[in-house]
Motif scaffolding. Structure first.
Motif, mmCIF file in Angstrom:
data_model
loop_
_atom_site.group_PDB
_atom_site.id
_atom_site.type_symbol
_atom_site.label_atom_id
_atom_site.label_comp_id
_atom_site.label_asym_id
_atom_site.label_seq_id
_atom_site.Cartn_x
_atom_site.Cartn_y
_atom_site.Cartn_z
ATOM 1 N N PHE A 98 70.252 31.658 -32.483
ATOM 2 C CA PHE A 98 69.814 32.955 -33.010
ATOM 3 C C PHE A 98 68.368 33.263 -32.608
ATOM 4 O O PHE A 98 67.802 34.250 -33.060
ATOM 5 C CB PHE A 98 69.904 32.955 -34.548
ATOM 6 N N ASN A 99 67.789 32.433 -31.773
ATOM 7 C CA ASN A 99 66.382 32.647 -31.443
ATOM 8 C C ASN A 99 66.177 33.966 -30.699
ATOM 9 O O ASN A 99 67.026 34.406 -29.922
ATOM 10 C CB ASN A 99 65.855 31.478 -30.597
ATOM 11 N N GLY A 100 65.029 34.570 -30.944
ATOM 12 C CA GLY A 100 64.680 35.809 -30.266
ATOM 13 C C GLY A 100 65.207 37.061 -30.932
ATOM 14 O O GLY A 100 64.970 38.173 -30.451
ATOM 15 N N LEU A 101 65.923 36.887 -32.059
ATOM 16 C CA LEU A 101 66.473 38.061 -32.751
ATOM 17 C C LEU A 101 65.549 38.488 -33.884
ATOM 18 O O LEU A 101 64.908 37.651 -34.522
ATOM 19 C CB LEU A 101 67.848 37.727 -33.341
ATOM 20 N N ASP A 102 65.475 39.790 -34.110
ATOM 21 C CA ASP A 102 64.708 40.236 -35.271
ATOM 22 C C ASP A 102 65.622 40.168 -36.515
ATOM 23 O O ASP A 102 66.803 39.813 -36.430
ATOM 24 C CB ASP A 102 64.118 41.637 -35.054
ATOM 25 N N ARG A 103 65.037 40.505 -37.655
ATOM 26 C CA ARG A 103 65.759 40.327 -38.917
ATOM 27 C C ARG A 103 67.041 41.166 -38.973
ATOM 28 O O ARG A 103 68.092 40.696 -39.407
ATOM 29 C CB ARG A 103 64.834 40.704 -40.089
ATOM 30 N N LYS A 104 66.930 42.407 -38.494
ATOM 31 C CA LYS A 104 68.091 43.298 -38.539
ATOM 32 C C LYS A 104 69.221 42.784 -37.643
ATOM 33 O O LYS A 104 70.394 42.775 -38.028
ATOM 34 C CB LYS A 104 67.656 44.701 -38.100
ATOM 35 N N GLN A 105 68.831 42.312 -36.461
ATOM 36 C CA GLN A 105 69.846 41.767 -35.538
ATOM 37 C C GLN A 105 70.490 40.502 -36.126
ATOM 38 O O GLN A 105 71.705 40.304 -36.024
ATOM 39 C CB GLN A 105 69.195 41.445 -34.190
#
Lengths: 126, 378
Positions: A98-105
């Motif tokens: 899940f790295n590189g994702l923002d909270r919404k993603q």
């Protein structure tokens, strides 16, 4: 591991309340550096994964659910076969990144994984 | 002619506007009993040669509330003398009046002593009357018997002072108080006529089986593994550590909806540090109480109730599965900031924003967001 391999995920009792599994059961918890732990269903059964998790590692789990590499690919979530690369990881360990994702993603992708797993239902429920 | 006897001041928002809830009247019936018994005790102190007070000692006396003054509520209690019968010819009304007034002062002195940590002179058999008198007082409420004057502090009966009075005798081990709590019923012991209740956090208490609530008790016991809770209301027995050890009486047993917010938060109250395989913090009870109050005050009952979960960060997470929508609100208990997120599982459209749940407007926004989702308002 194929696109359809079941990636078993242990469900903690607090993630399963009043008959419903929460979506954070399918996102990494803060100390896991963005990696969601699963185990390769081609190499270990859901039941064996649950038994080892609860009796050898002595962690809590109400059962196993699963997603597939194909479902992860549909969400652009890399799947990493990292079994045995760290003494803490089992030989069958597979991480969903899940790295590189923002909270919404992160929210959206974990909800999609949960939906896939719940639709499939429990792969092992003691 | 009646005489002015006592004008206690009831302090607390329940008594605003010179109002007295009916349940508090039972306390005053207890005060009546306490004063009469104390008057008899004072009489016997004056007459050590006697083993009992004169027959009919107080039968021609009556204490009545004749009015309620504002401030926040002051019941005006007068002492009435009934038509004098030849019940106690040795005791004229004026004597009885004097003993009642001494009883009043003795009781007020005992309350003052309990509040200030001084020795209490009332005997245990009289102190037991505080089981009834003062029972309906809630946290923050008090009954003031003497105003603060000339540097002397006011004399007030409140919950801690009542506890001190009841626990003053060395052999006193329990205090009764109104009780309303959620619990699970793991088993019913029919041969013993009891059932167990598991409270938040795991402690258990054994209660007497109440046939009136036969159906509710067995229904809850059959739903134990599904964590079906009941709300138990009545008068509880608490030990010196203020732990519930039993019930003096049970007034109601009500099954609670599994998704009742209070019931779900009760589970979080019971989590110990390390609940998540060694991680996961304790959830402060005051924070959970505040969130529970906010939900009850602001989340419309007609909307779909959320499922609530603890998070490893110590937040509370609310989730709704509504047809093909997945909605969530992750609440920071310290800041009361909630992160709202909703996903359409079919077209993957999503939306997210923060809500300041300390503001009623944020709850209206949340309610509107749920309401417009299919299934949000069943």
């Amino acid at each position: 591991m194929t696109a359809q391999t079941l990636l078993h995920r242990q469900i903690h009792p607090t993630s399963f309340r009043n008959g419903r599994v929460e979506s954070p059961a399918f996102r990494p918890s803060p100390e896991h550096k963005g990696l969601l732990s699963t185990e390769d269903g081609d190499r270990i059964t859901a039941e064996a994964a649950w038994v080892r998790y609860t009796t050898v590692r002595r962690f809590d789990s109400v059962g196993s659910m699963a997603v597939t590499p194909d479902e992860c690919a549909g969400l652009v979530l890399p799947v990493i076969e990292d079994g045995g690369t760290d003494p803490k990881l089992s030989a069958e360990h597979v991480s969903i990144d899940f790295n590189g994702l923002d909270r919404k993603q992160t929210e959206s992708k974990s909800k999609k994984l949960r939906d896939a797993a719940v639709t499939r239902s429990w792969t092992h429920r003691p | 002619m009646p005489i002015d006897f006592l004008k206690p001041r009831l302090i607390g928002s329940r008594f605003d506007g010179a109002a007295i809830p009916l349940e508090v009247l039972a306390d005053f019936a207890g005060l009546n009993e306490l004063l009469i018994k104390t008057a008899k005790w004072v009489y016997l102190q004056d007459h050590p040669e006697r083993t009992r007070s004169p027959r009919g000692f107080t039968q021609n006396l009556e204490l009545k509330i004749v009015g309620i003054e504002d401030g926040s509520a002051k019941p005006v209690i007068q002492l009435f003398f009934l038509a004098v019968a030849a019940i106690a010819p040795s005791l004229f009304p004026v004597d009885a009046q004097a003993y009642m007034e001494r009883a009043r002062d003795t009781v007020i002195t005992a309350i003052d002593a309990a509040a200030t940590g001084k020795p209490i002179t009332l005997p245990p058999k009289l102190l037991r009357h505080f089981e009834r008198f003062g029972r309906s007082l809630q946290d923050g409420e008090s009954i003031e018997f003497r105003e603060a004057v000339n540097g002397q502090p006011a004399v007030r009966l409140d919950k801690p002072t009542r506890r001190a009075l009841l626990l003053a005798p060395p052999d006193s081990t329990e205090v009764t108080d109104p009780a309303a709590f959620l619990g699970l019923i793991p088993n019913v012991k029919q041969t013993e006529g009891t059932f167990d209740v598991e409270l938040a956090g795991g402690p258990r208490v054994t209660l007497p089986f109440v046939h009136q609530y036969h159906d509710e008790i067995f229904y809850a016991a059959s739903g134990y593994t599904n964590r079906l809770r009941v709300l138990i209301e009545g008068v509880g027995r608490y030990d010196r550590g203020n732990r519930l050890v039993g019930m003096e009486s049970i007034d109601a047993i009500t099954p609670i909806h599994p998704l009742d917010v209070g019931a779900q938060l009760d589970d979080l109250r019971g989590l110990k540090a390390g609940w998540l395989n060694g991680d996961g913090p304790v959830f402060p009870g005051a924070d959970l109480n505040r969130l529970e109050d906010l939900f009850y005050q602001n989340y419309p009952a007609e909307l779909s109730p959320p499922h609530l979960y603890p998070t490893p960060e110590g937040h509370v997470r609310a989730e709704w599965s509504l047809t093909r929508y997945e909605a969530s609100l992750e609440i920071d208990l310290t800041t009361l900031v909630g992160y709202w997120h909703v996903l359409n599982l079919d077209d993957n459209s999503d939306d997210a924003y923060e809500l300041n749940l300390a503001e009623p407007a944020a709850w209206e926004e949340l309610a509107e967001a749920i309401r417009k989702l299919p299934g949000g308002q069943p």
